[in-house]
Design a protein around this motif. Structure first.
Motif: not given
Length: 333
Positions: A313-319
């Motif tokens: 899973l590619v990490e989302s944009l988050n902070d």
């Protein structure tokens, strides 16, 4: 001009405990734009069937999601808000709230009103427009502010799926992985009931619909069309061949939801010999239950069990700094 920016995400329970999860699900699922059926039928379905049968399982999922500092959705949003306040100092005061749960949209808006802003820019944290997320959030903001005679001028960012800053931020995260080392890339979006999509785009499931190959002129507020367009923009930036990637939809509640289903598609790809899969979820700008648990744990476990070698899973944009800069670009436009 004194301006405020309000970022709104979907929400999270206060704790991974039955009482808190039930309270959150009750508020969420009783929204008439989330489950858009007649009032009495919705009340019976949600409060007498869905919640009693789902609350225990949902609580276990939230326990798996929870980190030492709490819900990732809330933790990332708080950090993002802090960074944006530093980035936009002198231009905007940045606030954050949840559509359901805490921090409550109602009370955050009350705090904003105390500061007498001239303008309030609202950014629902959903890249693609949908009535059950974006419109519900916009309507809630308007409802909470309607009784204030001195309410600031309201502006909304209703979607940003095609903004270069959003695309570039996701491309940045995807490139943190060696894309060429994977057999296939799956772009997985949150599903919606067919009936909701049909309201915005009649004939969405007809053989004549071309959303999956090109953005139709009337597709601006069609969730399915914007999901496919998001994928085309990302694939173009990554220089992916059409045979290298697939679009699918997750988190369904019945068979009458947008297809193809992600979990089914992953098994179909396995049958074709695709044993290393990279999964991107561009409907989520913040990692949450649907990304970390549904894809990162449940789908991964099923994929490996059926003979797959790797599901990443590619990490989302988050902070991330890329997303902080991205939001700054989006609100300037």
């Amino acid at each position: 001009m004194k301006r405020a920016l309000l970022i709104i995400n979907i929400g999270t329970p206060d704790k991974p405990e039955k009482k808190a999860v039930k309270r959150y699900l009750t508020e969420f699922l009783n929204d008439k734009q989330v489950i858009d059926i007649p009032w009495l039928l919705r009340k019976i379905l949600v409060n007498l069937i869905i919640i009693p049968f789902r609350v225990s399982n949902s609580t276990q999922l939230y326990k798996r999601l929870w980190k030492k500092d709490g819900s990732p959705l809330l933790t990332y949003q708080n950090k993002l808000t802090e960074k944006l306040n530093q980035k936009l100092k002198g231009e905007y005061d940045v606030f954050s709230a949840m559509r359901y749960g805490n921090p409550s949209l109602k009370y955050v808006l009350k705090d904003i009103m105390k500061n007498k802003y001239d303008e309030l820019l609202v950014l629902p944290h959903y890249p693609q427009y949908a009535t059950s997320t974006t419109l519900s959030t916009i309507n809630k903001v308007k409802k909470e502010l309607k009784d204030f005679a001195d309410a600031p001028k309201l502006k909304f960012v209703d979607q940003f799926y095609d903004h270069p800053a959003f695309i570039n931020a996701f491309v940045h995260n995807i490139k943190m992985h060696d894309v060429d080392s994977y057999d296939h890339v799956v772009f997985s979006y949150h599903g919606l009931p067919d009936r909701q999509v049909n309201k915005m785009h009649p004939g969405i499931n007809s053989p004549d619909c071309t959303c999956h190959v090109a953005m139709p002129e009337h597709g601006k507020n069609c969730y399915k069309a914007t999901c496919y367009q998001t994928t085309r923009l990302l694939a173009s930036a990554l220089k992916l061949d059409k045979e290298k990637y697939t679009v699918s939809f997750q988190s369904r509640l019945s068979k009458n939801w947008l297809m193809p289903f992600t979990d089914v598609e992953l098994i179909e790809l396995l049958k074709k010999g695709k044993k290393k899969i990279l999964v991107v979820s561009p409907a989520f700008v913040t990692d949450c239950l649907e990304t970390e648990v549904e894809i990162g744990y449940e789908y991964q476990e099923d994929f490996i069990k059926n003979g797959g070698e790797k599901l990443q899973l590619v990490e989302s944009l988050n902070d991330s700094d890329a997303w902080v800069n991205g939001i700054a670009e989006i609100i300037k436009d």
